[in-house]
Write a protein that holds these residues in place. Structure first.
Motif, PDB file in Angstrom:
ATOM      1  N   LYS A 132       0.842  -1.199   0.000  1.00 22.05           N
ATOM      2  CA  LYS A 132       0.000   0.000   0.000  1.00 22.05           C
ATOM      3  C   LYS A 132       0.884   1.258   0.000  1.00 22.05           C
ATOM      4  O   LYS A 132       0.640   2.196  -0.765  1.00 22.05           O
ATOM      5  N   LYS A 133       1.920   1.247   0.821  1.00 24.56           N
ATOM      6  CA  LYS A 133       2.840   2.391   0.860  1.00 24.56           C
ATOM      7  C   LYS A 133       3.536   2.561  -0.489  1.00 24.56           C
ATOM      8  O   LYS A 133       3.698   3.685  -0.966  1.00 24.56           O
ATOM      9  N   TRP A 134       3.927   1.462  -1.128  1.00 27.31           N
ATOM     10  CA  TRP A 134       4.594   1.537  -2.433  1.00 27.31           C
ATOM     11  C   TRP A 134       3.692   2.240  -3.438  1.00 27.31           C
ATOM     12  O   TRP A 134       4.125   3.140  -4.155  1.00 27.31           O
ATOM     13  N   TYR A 135       2.421   1.846  -3.492  1.00 30.06           N
ATOM     14  CA  TYR A 135       1.488   2.480  -4.426  1.00 30.06           C
ATOM     15  C   TYR A 135       1.224   3.935  -4.049  1.00 30.06           C
ATOM     16  O   TYR A 135       1.115   4.802  -4.921  1.00 30.06           O
ATOM     17  N   GLU A 136       1.119   4.236  -2.764  1.00 29.35           N
ATOM     18  CA  GLU A 136       0.931   5.625  -2.345  1.00 29.35           C
ATOM     19  C   GLU A 136       2.143   6.471  -2.719  1.00 29.35           C
ATOM     20  O   GLU A 136       1.992   7.602  -3.185  1.00 29.35           O
ATOM     21  N   ASP A 137       3.338   5.928  -2.543  1.00 28.31           N
ATOM     22  CA  ASP A 137       4.553   6.645  -2.939  1.00 28.31           C
ATOM     23  C   ASP A 137       4.568   6.897  -4.443  1.00 28.31           C
ATOM     24  O   ASP A 137       5.134   7.894  -4.906  1.00 28.31           O
ATOM     25  N   TYR A 138       3.953   6.006  -5.206  1.00 30.43           N
ATOM     26  CA  TYR A 138       3.870   6.177  -6.654  1.00 30.43           C
ATOM     27  C   TYR A 138       2.852   7.257  -7.023  1.00 30.43           C
ATOM     28  O   TYR A 138       2.917   7.833  -8.097  1.00 30.43           O
ATOM     29  N   GLY A 139       1.898   7.518  -6.111  1.00 28.18           N
ATOM     30  CA  GLY A 139       0.901   8.560  -6.371  1.00 28.18           C
ATOM     31  C   GLY A 139      -0.539   8.110  -6.255  1.00 28.18           C
ATOM     32  O   GLY A 139      -1.460   8.922  -6.391  1.00 28.18           O
ATOM     33  N   PHE A 140      -0.768   6.830  -5.992  1.00 28.44           N
ATOM     34  CA  PHE A 140      -2.139   6.349  -5.826  1.00 28.44           C
ATOM     35  C   PHE A 140      -2.710   6.851  -4.512  1.00 28.44           C
ATOM     36  O   PHE A 140      -1.984   7.071  -3.543  1.00 28.44           O
ATOM     37  N   ILE A 141      -4.024   7.010  -4.484  1.00 22.07           N
ATOM     38  CA  ILE A 141      -4.743   7.438  -3.293  1.00 22.07           C
ATOM     39  C   ILE A 141      -5.786   6.379  -2.974  1.00 22.07           C
ATOM     40  O   ILE A 141      -6.586   6.007  -3.848  1.00 22.07           O
ATOM     41  N   ALA A 142      -5.782   5.887  -1.740  1.00 20.55           N
ATOM     42  CA  ALA A 142      -6.781   4.899  -1.324  1.00 20.55           C
ATOM     43  C   ALA A 142      -8.158   5.567  -1.338  1.00 20.55           C
ATOM     44  O   ALA A 142      -8.341   6.636  -0.754  1.00 20.55           O
ATOM     45  N   THR A 143      -9.096   4.922  -2.023  1.00 21.80           N
ATOM     46  CA  THR A 143     -10.441   5.495  -2.124  1.00 21.80           C
ATOM     47  C   THR A 143     -11.477   4.700  -1.361  1.00 21.80           C
ATOM     48  O   THR A 143     -12.622   5.131  -1.257  1.00 21.80           O
ATOM     49  N   GLY A 144     -11.104   3.532  -0.831  1.00 24.98           N
ATOM     50  CA  GLY A 144     -12.044   2.744  -0.058  1.00 24.98           C
ATOM     51  C   GLY A 144     -11.590   1.306   0.061  1.00 24.98           C
ATOM     52  O   GLY A 144     -10.625   0.881  -0.570  1.00 24.98           O
ATOM     53  N   THR A 145     -12.301   0.577   0.901  1.00 24.71           N
ATOM     54  CA  THR A 145     -12.030  -0.848   1.087  1.00 24.71           C
ATOM     55  C   THR A 145     -13.336  -1.619   0.985  1.00 24.71           C
ATOM     56  O   THR A 145     -14.422  -1.042   1.153  1.00 24.71           O
ATOM     57  N   LYS A 146     -13.195  -2.901   0.710  1.00 27.09           N
ATOM     58  CA  LYS A 146     -14.376  -3.764   0.621  1.00 27.09           C
ATOM     59  C   LYS A 146     -13.980  -5.180   1.010  1.00 27.09           C
ATOM     60  O   LYS A 146     -12.921  -5.657   0.622  1.00 27.09           O
ATOM     61  N   GLN A 147     -14.840  -5.813   1.774  1.00 25.39           N
ATOM     62  CA  GLN A 147     -14.660  -7.215   2.135  1.00 25.39           C
ATOM     63  C   GLN A 147     -15.549  -8.048   1.213  1.00 25.39           C
ATOM     64  O   GLN A 147     -16.749  -7.819   1.143  1.00 25.39           O
ATOM     65  N   PHE A 148     -14.935  -8.970   0.474  1.00 23.12           N
ATOM     66  CA  PHE A 148     -15.676  -9.871  -0.397  1.00 23.12           C
ATOM     67  C   PHE A 148     -15.825 -11.215   0.309  1.00 23.12           C
ATOM     68  O   PHE A 148     -14.878 -11.692   0.954  1.00 23.12           O
ATOM     69  N   ASP A 149     -16.995 -11.822   0.191  1.00 23.76           N
ATOM     70  CA  ASP A 149     -17.246 -13.098   0.872  1.00 23.76           C
ATOM     71  C   ASP A 149     -16.262 -14.190   0.462  1.00 23.76           C
ATOM     72  O   ASP A 149     -15.923 -15.066   1.271  1.00 23.76           O
ATOM     73  N   HIS A 150     -15.803 -14.174  -0.765  1.00 23.03           N
ATOM     74  CA  HIS A 150     -14.927 -15.247  -1.259  1.00 23.03           C
ATOM     75  C   HIS A 150     -13.441 -15.016  -0.986  1.00 23.03           C
ATOM     76  O   HIS A 150     -12.618 -15.838  -1.361  1.00 23.03           O
ATOM     77  N   LEU A 151     -13.093 -13.902  -0.317  1.00 25.30           N
ATOM     78  CA  LEU A 151     -11.688 -13.595  -0.058  1.00 25.30           C
ATOM     79  C   LEU A 151     -11.417 -13.513   1.451  1.00 25.30           C
ATOM     80  O   LEU A 151     -12.205 -12.906   2.183  1.00 25.30           O
ATOM     81  N   PRO A 152     -10.284 -14.060   1.899  1.00 23.11           N
ATOM     82  CA  PRO A 152      -9.947 -14.015   3.329  1.00 23.11           C
ATOM     83  C   PRO A 152      -9.188 -12.743   3.727  1.00 23.11           C
ATOM     84  O   PRO A 152      -8.429 -12.746   4.694  1.00 23.11           O
ATOM     85  N   PHE A 153      -9.381 -11.680   2.981  1.00 24.18           N
ATOM     86  CA  PHE A 153      -8.735 -10.403   3.287  1.00 24.18           C
ATOM     87  C   PHE A 153      -9.633  -9.290   2.769  1.00 24.18           C
ATOM     88  O   PHE A 153     -10.588  -9.525   2.026  1.00 24.18           O
ATOM     89  N   THR A 154      -9.310  -8.070   3.154  1.00 21.95           N
ATOM     90  CA  THR A 154     -10.032  -6.886   2.695  1.00 21.95           C
ATOM     91  C   THR A 154      -9.299  -6.329   1.481  1.00 21.95           C
ATOM     92  O   THR A 154      -8.077  -6.329   1.438  1.00 21.95           O
ATOM     93  N   VAL A 155     -10.057  -5.863   0.498  1.00 20.01           N
ATOM     94  CA  VAL A 155      -9.463  -5.270  -0.689  1.00 20.01           C
ATOM     95  C   VAL A 155      -9.477  -3.754  -0.542  1.00 20.01           C
ATOM     96  O   VAL A 155     -10.486  -3.162  -0.158  1.00 20.01           O
ATOM     97  N   CYS A 156      -8.341  -3.141  -0.829  1.00 20.34           N
ATOM     98  CA  CYS A 156      -8.209  -1.673  -0.820  1.00 20.34           C
ATOM     99  C   CYS A 156      -8.167  -1.206  -2.265  1.00 20.34           C
ATOM    100  O   CYS A 156      -7.423  -1.750  -3.085  1.00 20.34           O
ATOM    101  N   PHE A 157      -8.968  -0.212  -2.580  1.00 20.52           N
ATOM    102  CA  PHE A 157      -8.989   0.369  -3.922  1.00 20.52           C
ATOM    103  C   PHE A 157      -8.337   1.731  -3.878  1.00 20.52           C
ATOM    104  O   PHE A 157      -8.442   2.446  -2.910  1.00 20.52           O
TER     105      PHE A 157
END
Length: 157
Positions: A132-157
């Motif tokens: 996440k820090k690598w992408y932020e350093d590149y210039g991305f901005i986190a816009t939200g997160t979502k938990q999907f039933d089929h994934l054992p982790f939260t996805v950050c967009f």
């Protein structure tokens, strides 16, 4: 050392890209305890059929080559309008820290700009703080997160 980025257009390129993606994402699977049982869709478990499906959905795929050996990969999708998705950014573990991820991202952004793209999005494991820090350093901005039933982790967009 000769470094090049080339568009993936052949079946051989798909095979080489699959190997890079599987090896690169295996470290993520290990770090977060992802298995074929709890996360079968993780890229570390991709098959050639999955890679062919990605190829069919993607607008373009690029491989990064070090001395004519593929060590990196990225795919770009354009699902709607001028929004583009970065898919499967992968660098072989032994080749990380050399700026190759940034080189692939620079090529991806150049390509999307050439195609009239106005925004680029990506989804990552929210709990992967260093990525996440690598992408932020590149210039991305986190816009939200979502938990999907089929994934054992939260996805950050």
């Amino acid at each position: 050392m000769q470094i090049s980025i080339e568009e993936i257009k052949t079946e051989t390129g798909l095979h080489e890209s699959l190997s890079v993606v599987v090896q690169a994402f295996a470290t993520v699977s290990e770090q977060f305890g992802l298995t074929r049982d709890n996360c079968p869709s993780n890229s570390s478990f991709m098959t050639l059929k999955d890679m062919e499906s990605l190829s069919g959905r993607s607008k373009v795929m690029f491989g990064l080559y070090e001395e004519n050996r593929q060590v990196g990969f990225v795919a770009l999708e354009q699902p709607k309008g001028n929004v583009w998705y970065i898919e499967k950014l992968a660098i072989l573990p032994q080749c990380r820290g050399k700026g190759y991820g940034r080189m692939l991202m620079d090529r991806a952004f150049a390509y999307t700009g050439e195609q009239g793209g106005t925004s680029v999005s990506i989804g990552i494991i929210a709990e992967n703080a260093s990525l996440k820090k690598w992408y932020e350093d590149y210039g991305f901005i986190a816009t939200g997160t979502k938990q999907f039933d089929h994934l054992p982790f939260t996805v950050c967009f």
